[in-house]
Design an enzyme around this catalytic site. Structure first.
Site, PDB file in Angstrom:
ATOM      1  N   ALA A 181      55.604 -21.225 -11.817  1.00 12.38           N
ATOM      2  CA  ALA A 181      55.074 -20.230 -10.884  1.00 12.38           C
ATOM      3  C   ALA A 181      53.877 -19.484 -11.451  1.00 12.38           C
ATOM      4  O   ALA A 181      53.111 -18.880 -10.710  1.00 12.38           O
ATOM      5  CB  ALA A 181      56.174 -19.241 -10.491  1.00 12.38           C
ATOM      6  N   ARG A 235      43.867 -18.905 -17.862  1.00  9.54           N
ATOM      7  CA  ARG A 235      42.970 -19.333 -18.944  1.00  9.54           C
ATOM      8  C   ARG A 235      42.368 -20.718 -18.706  1.00  9.54           C
ATOM      9  O   ARG A 235      41.436 -21.124 -19.395  1.00  9.54           O
ATOM     10  CB  ARG A 235      43.705 -19.292 -20.288  1.00  9.54           C
ATOM     11  CG  ARG A 235      43.674 -17.894 -20.906  1.00  9.54           C
ATOM     12  CD  ARG A 235      44.435 -17.835 -22.199  1.00  9.54           C
ATOM     13  NE  ARG A 235      45.872 -17.854 -21.975  1.00  9.54           N
ATOM     14  CZ  ARG A 235      46.781 -18.065 -22.939  1.00  9.54           C
ATOM     15  NH1 ARG A 235      46.390 -18.269 -24.178  1.00  9.54           N
ATOM     16  NH2 ARG A 235      48.069 -18.068 -22.655  1.00  9.54           N
ATOM     17  N   GLN A 288      58.764 -18.121  -5.897  1.00  9.18           N
ATOM     18  CA  GLN A 288      58.826 -16.834  -6.582  1.00  9.18           C
ATOM     19  C   GLN A 288      57.546 -16.085  -6.206  1.00  9.18           C
ATOM     20  O   GLN A 288      56.472 -16.380  -6.710  1.00  9.18           O
ATOM     21  CB  GLN A 288      58.909 -17.057  -8.103  1.00  9.18           C
ATOM     22  CG  GLN A 288      59.186 -15.801  -8.893  1.00  9.18           C
ATOM     23  CD  GLN A 288      59.019 -16.015 -10.395  1.00  9.18           C
ATOM     24  OE1 GLN A 288      58.322 -16.930 -10.840  1.00  9.18           O
ATOM     25  NE2 GLN A 288      59.651 -15.164 -11.171  1.00  9.18           N
ATOM     26  N   GLY A 311      59.017 -12.568 -14.517  1.00 12.33           N
ATOM     27  CA  GLY A 311      59.587 -13.008 -15.787  1.00 12.33           C
ATOM     28  C   GLY A 311      60.433 -14.261 -15.626  1.00 12.33           C
ATOM     29  O   GLY A 311      60.804 -14.645 -14.515  1.00 12.33           O
ATOM     30  N   ASP A 355      54.404 -27.204 -17.864  1.00 15.45           N
ATOM     31  CA  ASP A 355      53.133 -27.474 -18.556  1.00 15.45           C
ATOM     32  C   ASP A 355      53.321 -28.085 -19.945  1.00 15.45           C
ATOM     33  O   ASP A 355      52.464 -27.918 -20.805  1.00 15.45           O
ATOM     34  CB  ASP A 355      52.314 -26.186 -18.664  1.00 15.45           C
ATOM     35  CG  ASP A 355      52.927 -25.180 -19.618  1.00 15.45           C
ATOM     36  OD1 ASP A 355      54.124 -25.324 -19.933  1.00 15.45           O
ATOM     37  OD2 ASP A 355      52.220 -24.247 -20.041  1.00 15.45           O
TER      38      ASP A 355
HETATM   39  C1  UD1 Z   1      58.289 -17.830 -23.024  1.00 15.79           C
HETATM   40  C2  UD1 Z   1      59.552 -17.375 -23.744  1.00 15.79           C
HETATM   41  C3  UD1 Z   1      59.302 -17.464 -25.245  1.00 15.79           C
HETATM   42  C4  UD1 Z   1      58.923 -18.869 -25.636  1.00 15.79           C
HETATM   43  C5  UD1 Z   1      57.712 -19.318 -24.832  1.00 15.79           C
HETATM   44  C6  UD1 Z   1      57.457 -20.784 -25.069  1.00 15.79           C
HETATM   45  C7  UD1 Z   1      60.613 -15.715 -22.340  1.00 15.79           C
HETATM   46  C8  UD1 Z   1      60.816 -14.291 -22.086  1.00 15.79           C
HETATM   47  N1  UD1 Z   1      59.864 -16.025 -23.368  1.00 15.79           N
HETATM   48  O1  UD1 Z   1      57.282 -16.891 -23.339  1.00 15.79           O
HETATM   49  O2  UD1 Z   1      60.487 -17.101 -25.950  1.00 15.79           O
HETATM   50  O3  UD1 Z   1      58.650 -18.932 -27.015  1.00 15.79           O
HETATM   51  O4  UD1 Z   1      57.944 -19.148 -23.425  1.00 15.79           O
HETATM   52  O5  UD1 Z   1      56.277 -21.158 -24.431  1.00 15.79           O
HETATM   53  O6  UD1 Z   1      61.161 -16.543 -21.631  1.00 15.79           O
HETATM   54  N2  UD1 Z   1      57.132 -18.469 -15.332  1.00 15.79           N
HETATM   55  C9  UD1 Z   1      57.489 -18.408 -14.011  1.00 15.79           C
HETATM   56  N3  UD1 Z   1      57.751 -17.209 -13.446  1.00 15.79           N
HETATM   57  C10 UD1 Z   1      57.689 -16.056 -14.142  1.00 15.79           C
HETATM   58  C11 UD1 Z   1      57.316 -16.130 -15.504  1.00 15.79           C
HETATM   59  C12 UD1 Z   1      57.061 -17.341 -16.067  1.00 15.79           C
HETATM   60  O7  UD1 Z   1      57.566 -19.441 -13.338  1.00 15.79           O
HETATM   61  O8  UD1 Z   1      57.948 -15.008 -13.552  1.00 15.79           O
HETATM   62  C13 UD1 Z   1      56.830 -19.773 -15.940  1.00 15.79           C
HETATM   63  C14 UD1 Z   1      55.382 -19.889 -16.350  1.00 15.79           C
HETATM   64  O9  UD1 Z   1      54.618 -20.504 -15.330  1.00 15.79           O
HETATM   65  C15 UD1 Z   1      55.468 -20.748 -17.582  1.00 15.79           C
HETATM   66  C16 UD1 Z   1      56.828 -20.456 -18.166  1.00 15.79           C
HETATM   67  O10 UD1 Z   1      57.583 -19.877 -17.125  1.00 15.79           O
HETATM   68  O11 UD1 Z   1      55.433 -22.142 -17.263  1.00 15.79           O
HETATM   69  C17 UD1 Z   1      56.745 -19.532 -19.361  1.00 15.79           C
HETATM   70  O12 UD1 Z   1      56.202 -18.307 -18.967  1.00 15.79           O
HETATM   71  P1  UD1 Z   1      55.275 -17.465 -19.912  1.00 15.79           P
HETATM   72  O13 UD1 Z   1      54.942 -16.211 -19.232  1.00 15.79           O
HETATM   73  O14 UD1 Z   1      54.167 -18.309 -20.405  1.00 15.79           O
HETATM   74  O15 UD1 Z   1      56.281 -17.130 -21.108  1.00 15.79           O
HETATM   75  P2  UD1 Z   1      55.881 -16.754 -22.578  1.00 15.79           P
HETATM   76  O16 UD1 Z   1      55.493 -15.341 -22.622  1.00 15.79           O
HETATM   77  O17 UD1 Z   1      54.969 -17.728 -23.139  1.00 15.79           O
END
Ligand code: UD1
Ligand code: CA
Length: 485
Positions: free
Chosen positions: A12, A17, A77, A82, A112
């Site tokens: 989502a 970037r 979503q 989160g 990804d």
């Molecule tokens: C997350 C993990 C972190 C891990 C890292 C690995 C959490 C809180 N943290 O951090 O421990 O080391 O991934 O890459 O889980 N996404 C959604 N909806 C949301 C938020 C995120 O679909 O509301 C998806 C994003 O598109 C992405 C993935 O979830 O594909 C990870 O989200 P991102 O915000 O990049 O998490 P990180 O902060 O990198």
């Protein structure tokens, strides 16, 4: 696996970037989108159900996911609050479709991480189930852990928590074991815990990683399994990382084909998409790209400097310095150098498409040859026929396209134009420079150029005083100007 397996793929997030109008997970390497690779790996597990969470640019992402995996359930979503919120949205969408997990394991993956392999997911799910854990983490030990959640273990090595970078103490930031983001849950625990995750943290987000603490508090088992091959959990946030992943994916694909009996002279300049199929004893020369669903049969030699997309190349065929798309090349046929094969080209066994020849929607029979400098569009050429150098199949009258049919074992001469629609019969022939506007019966010779006339001494009179005239005069009988006779 007797138990149910549910897979939730998170996709989502915005991916700003990438600086692109194309959503991050739709960027392509190895001939598939990033999420296409992930869904391919997920498919290997034959899960009970798959749910994909979409948000940003969901009009692009949703249909693409359904193309890759028609049975996937899409969960929207609206706001990205989160990873735990994303999983909650997924579980709600599944419940709405009467597809909520009823026992078994729930795997969480991201859209990804294109190098992720089905075998790794299978191993991870099996380890998780064997450990009877509430939560398992696919972890990795990396030199640069910045940005990742860190795996905090106690003195016995038991997992205590995942601490996000923003929440981590200096001591925790030094930990090199990271959360890849791929998690496995006991479904009962997840369904109970997901609603209890709060957002009281540095980012104000619902962290899925907080479920680890909830499991620990309930006295349940939490495990982490480090994966050696950290490329598999790597995501691409920008185009530089995308290129790195693309190069590594290609290296893996090329290596696999070499192990399966394909000769690759220069792996560094050879690009092979994930869905390409090659037989044993295929040889690939430098600078070659085999793309899409291209299939190459045994003993074929491709390259150098050749791009083939969605092509089918027969056994023992030779394709040199060629650009081809949706073309079928028969066994033992030769193509190139410098040929342009457009969609609908079909060359029979032992046929030839030679230098500087462009073909489109052209069926060229067994042993038939178009050796030099020609355009063959909307055409059928019978077996054993030879098309002379510099022949244009004039298929377009400015409004409509028309077909040309040339029979078997015909011999057409150089610099011909076939003005479609027109048919040239079996065994027919044409003279040099012929413009064929009417059908040529089988066995006939068609000649359209007028009789040749010679105007003697033309150069000496009309170009007097030039080197041309002097050369002509010197070569004329008695070296004389014919006018002086
Ligand atoms: C997350 C993990 C972190 C891990 C890292 C690995 C959490 C809180 N943290 O951090 O421990 O080391 O991934 O890459 O889980 N996404 C959604 N909806 C949301 C938020 C995120 O679909 O509301 C998806 C994003 O598109 C992405 C993935 O979830 O594909 C990870 O989200 P991102 O915000 O990049 O998490 P990180 O902060 O990198
Ligand atoms: Ca991330």
């Amino acid at each position: 696996m007797a138990d149910q397996l549910t897979v939730i793929v998170l996709a989502a997030g915005g991916g700003t970037r990438m600086k692109s109008k194309t959503m991050k997970v739709l960027h392509r390497i190895g001939g598939r989108s990033m999420i296409g690779h992930v869904l391919g790996a997920v498919g290997v597990l034959e899960p009970t159900r798959v749910c994909a969470v979409i948000g940003h640019q969901r009009d692009q992402v949703g249909p693409h996911i359904l193309e890759c995996l028609p049975e996937a359930v899409l969960a929207v979503q609206e706001e990205q609050l989160g990873t735990a919120h994303a999983v909650r949205v997924a579980l709600e969408a599944l419940a709405e479709q009467q597809a909520a997990p009823e026992g078994g394991t729930v795997l969480i993956a991201y859209g990804d991480t294109p190098l992720l392999e089905g075998g790794t997911l299978r191993w991870f799910a099996a380890e998780h189930e064997a450990a009877q854990a509430a939560v398992s983490i696919l972890s990795g030990v990396v030199e640069a852990p910045q940005g990742y959640g860190r795996i905090v273990r106690d003195a016995d090595g038991d997992v205590l928590a995942i601490v996000e970078e923003k929440e981590a103490s200096d001591e925790q930031r030094a930990i090199k074991e990271i959360n890849s983001g791929i998690l496995a849950f006991d479904s009962g625990f997840l369904l109970d815990a997901i609603g209890r995750v709060g957002n009281d943290n540095a980012k104000g987000e619902y962290y899925l990683t907080d479920t680890v603490q909830l499991a620990r508090d309930a006295g349940l088992t939490v495990t982490a399994f480090p994966v050696d091959d950290v490329w598999q959990t790597e995501g691409a946030n920008d185009r530089a990382q995308l290129a790195d992943l693309g190069r590594e994916l290609n290296r893996r694909i090329v290596t696999r084909w070499m192990r399966d009996g394909v000769t690759v002279m220069d792996p560094a300049t050879t690009w092979i998409d994930a869905d390409v199929v090659l037989a044993e004893d295929v040889t690939i020369l430098p600078g070659t790209q085999l793309l899409g669903t291209t299939v190459v049969a045994e003993d074929a030699v491709i390259g150098p400097d050749t791009t083939l997309e969605d092509c089918e190349i027969g056994a023992g065929a030779r394709v040199v310095r060629t650009h081809g798309q949706l073309a079928v090349i028969g066994d033992g046929a030769t193509v190139g150098p410098f040929s342009y094969l457009r969609p609908g080209t079909k060359l029979g066994a032992h046929g030839k498409i030679g230098a500087f020849v462009e073909t489109k929607n052209a069926q060229i029979g067994d042993g038939a040859k178009v050796p030099h400098l020609s355009y063959v569009g909307d055409a059928e050429i019978g077996e054993g026929t030879n098309i002379g150098a510099g022949t244009i199949f004039a298929n377009y009258d400015g409004v409509n396209k028309h077909r040309t049919k040339v029979g078997k074992h015909a011999r057409t001469s150089s610099n011909n134009t076939f003005v479609a629609p027109v048919t040239i019969g079996d065994g027919a022939a044409t003279g040099a420079g012929t413009v064929v506007r009417k059908d040529v019966p089988p066995g006939a010779l068609a000649v359209s150029a007028g009789q040749q006339r010679n105007l003697p001494g033309w150069a000496q009179t009309k170009r007097a005083g030039t080197p041309q005239a002097d050369a002509a005069a010197a070569a004329s009988p008695a070296g004389k100007d014919p006018d002086d006779a």
